[in-house]
Design a protein around this motif. Sequence first.
Motif, PDB file in Angstrom:
ATOM      1  N   SER A  28       0.673  -1.146   0.098  1.00 53.48           N
ATOM      2  CA  SER A  28      -0.017  -0.125   0.099  1.00 53.48           C
ATOM      3  C   SER A  28       0.847   1.257  -0.055  1.00 53.48           C
ATOM      4  CB  SER A  28      -0.947   0.084   1.358  1.00 53.48           C
ATOM      5  OG  SER A  28      -0.296   0.245   2.290  1.00 53.48           O
ATOM      6  N   PRO A  29       0.441   2.418  -0.393  1.00 48.97           N
ATOM      7  CA  PRO A  29       1.240   3.430  -0.792  1.00 48.97           C
ATOM      8  C   PRO A  29       1.625   4.070   0.601  1.00 48.97           C
ATOM      9  CG  PRO A  29      -1.078   4.085  -1.391  1.00 48.97           C
ATOM     10  CD  PRO A  29      -1.027   2.675  -1.109  1.00 48.97           C
ATOM     11  N   PHE A  30       0.862   3.837   1.788  1.00 51.35           N
ATOM     12  CA  PHE A  30       1.252   4.643   2.975  1.00 51.35           C
ATOM     13  C   PHE A  30       1.560   3.447   3.975  1.00 51.35           C
ATOM     14  CE2 PHE A  30      -1.931   7.265   0.929  1.00 51.35           C
ATOM     15  CZ  PHE A  30      -1.098   8.278   0.737  1.00 51.35           C
ATOM     16  N   PRO A  52       2.659   1.505   6.867  1.00 55.63           N
ATOM     17  CA  PRO A  52       2.999   1.966   8.074  1.00 55.63           C
ATOM     18  C   PRO A  52       4.574   1.249   8.553  1.00 55.63           C
ATOM     19  CG  PRO A  52       1.239   0.658   8.468  1.00 55.63           C
ATOM     20  CD  PRO A  52       1.457   0.818   6.999  1.00 55.63           C
ATOM     21  N   ILE A  53       4.793  -0.027   7.991  1.00 56.66           N
ATOM     22  CA  ILE A  53       5.960  -0.572   8.453  1.00 56.66           C
ATOM     23  C   ILE A  53       7.092  -0.793   7.686  1.00 56.66           C
ATOM     24  CG2 ILE A  53       4.629  -2.116  10.014  1.00 56.66           C
ATOM     25  CD1 ILE A  53       4.725  -4.252   7.823  1.00 56.66           C
ATOM     26  N   THR A  54       6.979   0.146   6.455  1.00 59.50           N
ATOM     27  CA  THR A  54       8.226   0.149   5.384  1.00 59.50           C
ATOM     28  C   THR A  54       9.513   0.119   5.771  1.00 59.50           C
ATOM     29  OG1 THR A  54       6.731   1.436   3.916  1.00 59.50           O
ATOM     30  CG2 THR A  54       8.965   1.624   3.336  1.00 59.50           C
ATOM     31  N   ASP A  55       9.762   1.111   6.917  1.00 57.98           N
ATOM     32  CA  ASP A  55      11.016   1.275   7.859  1.00 57.98           C
ATOM     33  C   ASP A  55      11.377   0.021   8.356  1.00 57.98           C
ATOM     34  OD1 ASP A  55      11.447   3.745   6.875  1.00 57.98           O
ATOM     35  OD2 ASP A  55      10.825   4.574   9.059  1.00 57.98           O
ATOM     36  N   TYR A  56      10.613  -0.710   9.156  1.00 55.17           N
ATOM     37  CA  TYR A  56      10.730  -2.104   9.661  1.00 55.17           C
ATOM     38  C   TYR A  56      11.122  -3.082   8.422  1.00 55.17           C
ATOM     39  CZ  TYR A  56       9.676  -6.526  11.360  1.00 55.17           C
ATOM     40  OH  TYR A  56       9.633  -7.912  11.557  1.00 55.17           O
ATOM     41  N   LEU A  57      10.332  -3.197   7.316  1.00 56.51           N
ATOM     42  CA  LEU A  57      10.766  -3.929   6.435  1.00 56.51           C
ATOM     43  C   LEU A  57      11.982  -3.719   5.868  1.00 56.51           C
ATOM     44  CD1 LEU A  57       7.163  -4.574   4.788  1.00 56.51           C
ATOM     45  CD2 LEU A  57       8.145  -5.987   6.271  1.00 56.51           C
ATOM     46  N   GLY A  86      26.313 -12.159   4.415  1.00 57.10           N
ATOM     47  CA  GLY A  86      27.850 -11.536   4.305  1.00 57.10           C
ATOM     48  C   GLY A  86      28.074 -10.528   3.081  1.00 57.10           C
ATOM     49  N   PHE A  87      26.750  -9.913   3.111  1.00 59.34           N
ATOM     50  CA  PHE A  87      26.929  -8.799   1.937  1.00 59.34           C
ATOM     51  C   PHE A  87      27.488  -7.444   2.730  1.00 59.34           C
ATOM     52  CE2 PHE A  87      23.684 -11.536  -0.458  1.00 59.34           C
ATOM     53  CZ  PHE A  87      24.553 -11.599  -1.535  1.00 59.34           C
ATOM     54  N   LYS A  88      28.434  -6.906   2.156  1.00 64.55           N
ATOM     55  CA  LYS A  88      28.888  -5.774   2.728  1.00 64.55           C
ATOM     56  C   LYS A  88      28.344  -4.449   2.378  1.00 64.55           C
ATOM     57  CE  LYS A  88      32.367  -8.065   4.938  1.00 64.55           C
ATOM     58  NZ  LYS A  88      31.939  -8.853   5.980  1.00 64.55           N
ATOM     59  N   SER A  89      28.047  -4.418   0.929  1.00 60.07           N
ATOM     60  CA  SER A  89      27.197  -3.202   0.477  1.00 60.07           C
ATOM     61  C   SER A  89      25.855  -3.615   0.045  1.00 60.07           C
ATOM     62  CB  SER A  89      27.984  -2.777  -0.856  1.00 60.07           C
ATOM     63  OG  SER A  89      27.305  -1.565  -1.510  1.00 60.07           O
ATOM     64  N   ILE A  90      24.924  -3.092   0.941  1.00 58.82           N
ATOM     65  CA  ILE A  90      23.530  -3.408   0.446  1.00 58.82           C
ATOM     66  C   ILE A  90      22.734  -2.380   0.162  1.00 58.82           C
ATOM     67  CG2 ILE A  90      21.399  -4.149   1.877  1.00 58.82           C
ATOM     68  CD1 ILE A  90      23.396  -5.582   3.779  1.00 58.82           C
ATOM     69  N   GLU A  91      22.099  -2.357  -1.085  1.00 63.63           N
ATOM     70  CA  GLU A  91      20.965  -1.273  -1.384  1.00 63.63           C
ATOM     71  C   GLU A  91      19.654  -1.773  -1.499  1.00 63.63           C
ATOM     72  OE1 GLU A  91      22.161   0.882  -5.262  1.00 63.63           O
ATOM     73  OE2 GLU A  91      24.203   0.016  -4.907  1.00 63.63           O
ATOM     74  N   VAL A  92      18.581  -1.114  -0.797  1.00 63.35           N
ATOM     75  CA  VAL A  92      17.471  -1.499  -0.787  1.00 63.35           C
ATOM     76  C   VAL A  92      16.586  -0.401  -1.227  1.00 63.35           C
ATOM     77  CG1 VAL A  92      15.385  -2.163   0.634  1.00 63.35           C
ATOM     78  CG2 VAL A  92      17.795  -3.101   1.241  1.00 63.35           C
ATOM     79  N   GLU A  93      15.821  -0.350  -2.502  1.00 66.57           N
ATOM     80  CA  GLU A  93      15.109   0.421  -3.014  1.00 66.57           C
ATOM     81  C   GLU A  93      13.548   0.405  -2.930  1.00 66.57           C
ATOM     82  OE1 GLU A  93      14.956   2.916  -7.420  1.00 66.57           O
ATOM     83  OE2 GLU A  93      15.427   0.758  -7.269  1.00 66.57           O
ATOM     84  N   LEU A  94      12.955   1.305  -2.365  1.00 67.63           N
ATOM     85  CA  LEU A  94      11.275   1.085  -2.565  1.00 67.63           C
ATOM     86  C   LEU A  94      10.848   1.386  -3.797  1.00 67.63           C
ATOM     87  CD1 LEU A  94      10.681   2.476   0.829  1.00 67.63           C
ATOM     88  CD2 LEU A  94      10.683   0.046   0.295  1.00 67.63           C
ATOM     89  N   GLU A  95      10.029   0.760  -4.336  1.00 65.88           N
ATOM     90  CA  GLU A  95       9.109   1.053  -5.695  1.00 65.88           C
ATOM     91  C   GLU A  95       7.781   1.661  -5.301  1.00 65.88           C
ATOM     92  OE1 GLU A  95       8.876  -2.011  -8.493  1.00 65.88           O
ATOM     93  OE2 GLU A  95      11.120  -2.397  -8.587  1.00 65.88           O
ATOM     94  N   ASP A  96       7.116   2.301  -6.213  1.00 67.28           N
ATOM     95  CA  ASP A  96       5.475   2.590  -5.808  1.00 67.28           C
ATOM     96  C   ASP A  96       4.791   1.415  -5.484  1.00 67.28           C
ATOM     97  OD1 ASP A  96       6.212   5.216  -6.614  1.00 67.28           O
ATOM     98  OD2 ASP A  96       5.378   4.743  -8.713  1.00 67.28           O
ATOM     99  N   ALA A  97       3.922   1.781  -4.581  1.00 64.94           N
ATOM    100  CA  ALA A  97       3.093   0.433  -3.992  1.00 64.94           C
ATOM    101  C   ALA A  97       2.274  -0.221  -5.037  1.00 64.94           C
ATOM    102  CB  ALA A  97       2.111   1.273  -2.882  1.00 64.94           C
ATOM    103  N   LEU A  98       1.948  -1.472  -4.564  1.00 66.92           N
ATOM    104  CA  LEU A  98       0.984  -2.133  -5.575  1.00 66.92           C
ATOM    105  C   LEU A  98      -0.225  -1.593  -5.756  1.00 66.92           C
ATOM    106  CD1 LEU A  98       1.891  -5.709  -4.356  1.00 66.92           C
ATOM    107  CD2 LEU A  98       2.338  -4.956  -6.295  1.00 66.92           C
ATOM    108  N   TYR A  99      -0.887  -1.062  -4.857  1.00 70.82           N
ATOM    109  CA  TYR A  99      -2.440  -0.388  -4.876  1.00 70.82           C
ATOM    110  C   TYR A  99      -2.483   1.000  -4.757  1.00 70.82           C
ATOM    111  CZ  TYR A  99      -2.915  -5.284  -3.898  1.00 70.82           C
ATOM    112  OH  TYR A  99      -2.818  -6.752  -4.227  1.00 70.82           O
TER     113      TYR A  99
END
Length: 78
Positions: A44-46, A48-53, A65-78
Amino acid sequence: MEEVREALREVIDPHTGMNLVDMGVVQHIQTEGEWVYVSLRPTSPFCPITDYLVNAVREKLRGLGFKSIEVELEDALY
């Protein structure tokens, strides 16, 4: 990449009790050596647990064992 996908199956959305992979939240995975990129699409676009995930995904990937980690958020499904 399959190792990453399997590890992310252990990240559970506390609201649904389902893992991020089966929910379809994990969109893309790329790895190269100690670098990993994961894109997530919240349900969902809002969400509430995005930071947690995002933090749970980062911690799980550090455990692999990954040293460099990139996590990107895309637009929500709904």
